[in-house]
Design a protein around this motif. Structure first.
Motif, PDB file in Angstrom:
ATOM      1  N   ASP A  59       0.825  -1.203   0.000  1.00 27.38           N
ATOM      2  CA  ASP A  59       0.000   0.000   0.000  1.00 27.38           C
ATOM      3  C   ASP A  59       0.857   1.250   0.000  1.00 27.38           C
ATOM      4  N   PHE A  60       0.707   2.107  -1.052  1.00 27.35           N
ATOM      5  CA  PHE A  60       1.475   3.349  -1.127  1.00 27.35           C
ATOM      6  C   PHE A  60       1.138   4.287   0.018  1.00 27.35           C
ATOM      7  N   SER A  61      -0.058   4.179   0.565  1.00 29.72           N
ATOM      8  CA  SER A  61      -0.458   5.084   1.635  1.00 29.72           C
ATOM      9  C   SER A  61       0.347   4.862   2.905  1.00 29.72           C
ATOM     10  N   LYS A  62       1.052   3.735   2.987  1.00 30.13           N
ATOM     11  CA  LYS A  62       1.855   3.436   4.171  1.00 30.13           C
ATOM     12  C   LYS A  62       3.306   3.896   4.029  1.00 30.13           C
ATOM     13  N   LEU A  63       3.594   4.632   2.954  1.00 29.24           N
ATOM     14  CA  LEU A  63       4.948   5.173   2.790  1.00 29.24           C
ATOM     15  C   LEU A  63       5.286   6.092   3.958  1.00 29.24           C
ATOM     16  N   PRO A  64       6.497   6.008   4.498  1.00 26.82           N
ATOM     17  CA  PRO A  64       6.902   6.969   5.533  1.00 26.82           C
ATOM     18  C   PRO A  64       6.842   8.384   4.989  1.00 26.82           C
ATOM     19  N   PHE A  65       6.480   9.338   5.844  1.00 31.00           N
ATOM     20  CA  PHE A  65       6.324  10.720   5.393  1.00 31.00           C
ATOM     21  C   PHE A  65       7.609  11.273   4.781  1.00 31.00           C
ATOM     22  N   ASP A  66       8.769  10.888   5.353  1.00 30.88           N
ATOM     23  CA  ASP A  66      10.012  11.450   4.820  1.00 30.88           C
ATOM     24  C   ASP A  66      10.270  10.967   3.401  1.00 30.88           C
ATOM     25  N   VAL A  67       9.905   9.725   3.105  1.00 30.90           N
ATOM     26  CA  VAL A  67      10.057   9.199   1.756  1.00 30.90           C
ATOM     27  C   VAL A  67       9.061   9.876   0.818  1.00 30.90           C
ATOM     28  N   LEU A  68       7.825  10.021   1.295  1.00 23.71           N
ATOM     29  CA  LEU A  68       6.789  10.649   0.494  1.00 23.71           C
ATOM     30  C   LEU A  68       7.159  12.083   0.128  1.00 23.71           C
ATOM     31  N   THR A  69       7.649  12.846   1.101  1.00 24.72           N
ATOM     32  CA  THR A  69       7.984  14.243   0.834  1.00 24.72           C
ATOM     33  C   THR A  69       9.208  14.368  -0.074  1.00 24.72           C
ATOM     34  N   LYS A  70      10.141  13.417   0.011  1.00 21.30           N
ATOM     35  CA  LYS A  70      11.280  13.451  -0.901  1.00 21.30           C
ATOM     36  C   LYS A  70      10.830  13.186  -2.337  1.00 21.30           C
ATOM     37  N   ILE A  71       9.892  12.252  -2.479  1.00 21.21           N
ATOM     38  CA  ILE A  71       9.387  11.955  -3.809  1.00 21.21           C
ATOM     39  C   ILE A  71       8.675  13.164  -4.401  1.00 21.21           C
ATOM     40  N   LEU A  80       0.685  18.181  -6.687  1.00 21.90           N
ATOM     41  CA  LEU A  80       0.451  17.982  -5.263  1.00 21.90           C
ATOM     42  C   LEU A  80      -1.033  17.804  -4.971  1.00 21.90           C
ATOM     43  N   GLN A  81      -1.864  18.604  -5.623  1.00 20.37           N
ATOM     44  CA  GLN A  81      -3.301  18.499  -5.412  1.00 20.37           C
ATOM     45  C   GLN A  81      -3.818  17.149  -5.874  1.00 20.37           C
ATOM     46  N   ALA A  82      -3.307  16.676  -7.006  1.00 20.25           N
ATOM     47  CA  ALA A  82      -3.733  15.371  -7.512  1.00 20.25           C
ATOM     48  C   ALA A  82      -3.275  14.251  -6.585  1.00 20.25           C
ATOM     49  N   ALA A  83      -2.030  14.331  -6.123  1.00 21.06           N
ATOM     50  CA  ALA A  83      -1.502  13.295  -5.234  1.00 21.06           C
ATOM     51  C   ALA A  83      -2.227  13.301  -3.892  1.00 21.06           C
ATOM     52  N   SER A  84      -2.638  14.467  -3.439  1.00 22.92           N
ATOM     53  CA  SER A  84      -3.314  14.579  -2.146  1.00 22.92           C
ATOM     54  C   SER A  84      -4.680  13.913  -2.151  1.00 22.92           C
ATOM     55  N   LEU A  85      -5.233  13.678  -3.337  1.00 30.22           N
ATOM     56  CA  LEU A  85      -6.538  13.031  -3.446  1.00 30.22           C
ATOM     57  C   LEU A  85      -6.446  11.514  -3.380  1.00 30.22           C
ATOM     58  N   ALA A  86      -5.202  10.999  -3.388  1.00 34.06           N
ATOM     59  CA  ALA A  86      -5.025   9.547  -3.417  1.00 34.06           C
ATOM     60  C   ALA A  86      -5.587   8.876  -2.163  1.00 34.06           C
ATOM     61  N   CYS A  87      -5.295   9.457  -1.009  1.00 34.66           N
ATOM     62  CA  CYS A  87      -5.785   8.889   0.246  1.00 34.66           C
ATOM     63  C   CYS A  87      -5.575   9.915   1.354  1.00 34.66           C
ATOM     64  N   LYS A  88      -6.191   9.670   2.492  1.00 33.45           N
ATOM     65  CA  LYS A  88      -6.098  10.602   3.609  1.00 33.45           C
ATOM     66  C   LYS A  88      -4.659  10.731   4.094  1.00 33.45           C
ATOM     67  N   SER A  89      -3.938   9.616   4.101  1.00 34.78           N
ATOM     68  CA  SER A  89      -2.551   9.636   4.568  1.00 34.78           C
ATOM     69  C   SER A  89      -1.691  10.537   3.698  1.00 34.78           C
ATOM     70  N   TRP A  90      -1.868  10.428   2.374  1.00 36.68           N
ATOM     71  CA  TRP A  90      -1.102  11.276   1.469  1.00 36.68           C
ATOM     72  C   TRP A  90      -1.504  12.737   1.615  1.00 36.68           C
ATOM     73  N   GLU A  92      -2.498  14.270   4.261  1.00 36.06           N
ATOM     74  CA  GLU A  92      -1.855  14.817   5.462  1.00 36.06           C
ATOM     75  C   GLU A  92      -0.355  14.953   5.252  1.00 36.06           C
ATOM     76  N   GLY A  93       0.247  13.950   4.635  1.00 37.53           N
ATOM     77  CA  GLY A  93       1.699  13.975   4.448  1.00 37.53           C
ATOM     78  C   GLY A  93       2.171  15.082   3.531  1.00 37.53           C
ATOM     79  N   LEU A  94       1.338  15.445   2.569  1.00 38.88           N
ATOM     80  CA  LEU A  94       1.721  16.463   1.589  1.00 38.88           C
ATOM     81  C   LEU A  94       1.277  17.868   1.979  1.00 38.88           C
ATOM     82  N   ARG A  95       0.657  18.003   3.148  1.00 39.75           N
ATOM     83  CA  ARG A  95       0.184  19.312   3.577  1.00 39.75           C
ATOM     84  C   ARG A  95       1.303  20.362   3.594  1.00 39.75           C
ATOM     85  N   PRO A  96       2.504  20.051   4.157  1.00 39.47           N
ATOM     86  CA  PRO A  96       3.576  21.073   4.162  1.00 39.47           C
ATOM     87  C   PRO A  96       3.966  21.534   2.762  1.00 39.47           C
ATOM     88  N   LEU A  97       3.968  20.609   1.799  1.00 38.84           N
ATOM     89  CA  LEU A  97       4.344  20.989   0.445  1.00 38.84           C
ATOM     90  C   LEU A  97       3.257  21.831  -0.220  1.00 38.84           C
TER      91      LEU A  97
END
Length: 342
Positions: A59-71, A80-90, A92-97
């Motif tokens: 499950d991509f939604s279980k990626l660690p935040f540091d890996v997700l933000t590097k990607i 970013l807006q498109a990726a943020s729609l993938a799941c709740k975890s993404w 939240e993780g992409l909020r800083p970006l």
């Protein structure tokens, strides 16, 4: 407070200023064999510290935040807006970006005085740095550019390095250019980062990497490889590369000699505002008897500072009627360059 007047980051250009002799500025060297140039992909290969994520891993939604933000560090707002729609975890993780994109937007407004705000370099830099702190490589590069313009090159390079290591091709290109201009220059490091950006399709990096190959700066001199990268950058719309491709085709250096292709690329560069190309193309038209067209390009070259073009232009003008001279000047006055990457 920012008090130092802005200075633009210098960009190495080749060939030198035209002095009236056709292609005099293109150095004709002996032919280099392929064996003299190490395979660039092998020569510059480096081990990546980033994790390789495959869809079969789970499950991509279980990626660690540091890996997700590097990607996602170099993502634009739509991505970013498109990726943020993938799941709740993404999301939240992409909020800083996503927040970084707002700071980047305001930074550009303050830098250029857009969107109803007055230019303010201090506020622009503050906004860019806030975006960079949230992990956006786009903000890192813009903050680095502003630091470079005000003369704080160490801080600029530090930001370029961070963006480059996160895979931002503009950061890689700017880092390469900064290393070339460093005192003393770091030519091997510069060529390495320019090559990385070139592989990603950054046209300015492709042109600069071609210069490194042509001049043997940081890499072995190889005219065939240089011409190949010039051509890639030219096809990508980089006007300086168009001019160099025309020269390579004209004298058969790095590319098979072809006067037809030389003329094609020279005209493309001239039509996009390259003053030396306008001069050279004007001379070519004059030699073919196209006096009116020749004068237009020579006039444009003269206005752009090519003083050698003025003499040839004046000689031709003396042979034209007053009506033709007026027509030529009118064409030059209303000329507009085609869009290009500079």
């Amino acid at each position: 407070m920012l008090t130092t007047p802005p200075k633009k980051m210098k960009q190495s250009t080749w060939p030198g200023r035209s002095d009236g002799s056709r292609f005099k500025s293109l150095p004709v060297k002996h032919q280099f064999h392929q064996s003299e140039f190490k395979s660039t992909s092998k020569f510059w290969s480096t081990s990546s510290s980033s994790r390789q994520i495959r869809s079969s891993d789970g499950d991509f939604s279980k990626l660690p935040f540091d890996v997700l933000t590097k990607i996602a560090a170099s993502f634009t707002l739509p991505d970013l807006q498109a990726a943020s729609l993938a799941c709740k975890s993404w999301s939240e993780g992409l909020r800083p970006l996503r927040e970084a994109m707002l700071f980047l937007k305001w930074g550009k407004r303050f830098k250029h005085g857009r969107g109803g705000v007055r230019p303010n370099l201090n506020k622009a830099l503050e906004s860019f740095l806030k975006g960079a702190a949230r992990g956006s490589t786009l903000a890192m590069v813009d903050a680095g550019l502003l630091y470079w313009e005000i003369g704080d090159k160490d801080k600029a390079i530090a930001l370029y390095e961070k963006a480059a290591k996160l895979g931002d091709r503009s950061g890689q290109c700017n880092l390469g250019l900064a290393y070339l201009q460093a005192e003393p220059s770091k030519r091997k490091e510069a060529a390495k980062w320019l090559f990385q950006a070139s592989k990603s399709g950054h046209v300015r990096a492709q042109y600069q990497f071609a210069l490194c190959l042509h001049q043997g700066s940081g890499v072995n001199c190889n005219l065939q490889e240089a011409a190949r990268w010039y051509l890639k950058a030219a096809e990508g719309g980089y006007v300086r590369a168009m001019y160099n491709v025309a020269l390579c085709y004209s004298v058969g250096e790095g590319l098979a000699q072809s006067h037809r292709l030389a003329r094609k690329w020279m005209k493309r560069a001239a039509d996009r505002g390259h003053s030396k190309a306008q001069f050279e193309h004007g001379l070519g038209l004059f030699s073919e008897g196209e006096q009116l067209k020749a004068v237009v390009y020579l006039e444009l070259a003269t206005r752009a500072g090519e003083t050698a073009a003025a003499h040839v232009k004046n000689v031709i003008l003396q042979q034209l009627s007053a009506t033709s001279r007026d027509r030529v000047m009118n064409l030059a006055d209303n000329w507009r360059a085609l869009p290009s990457s500079r």
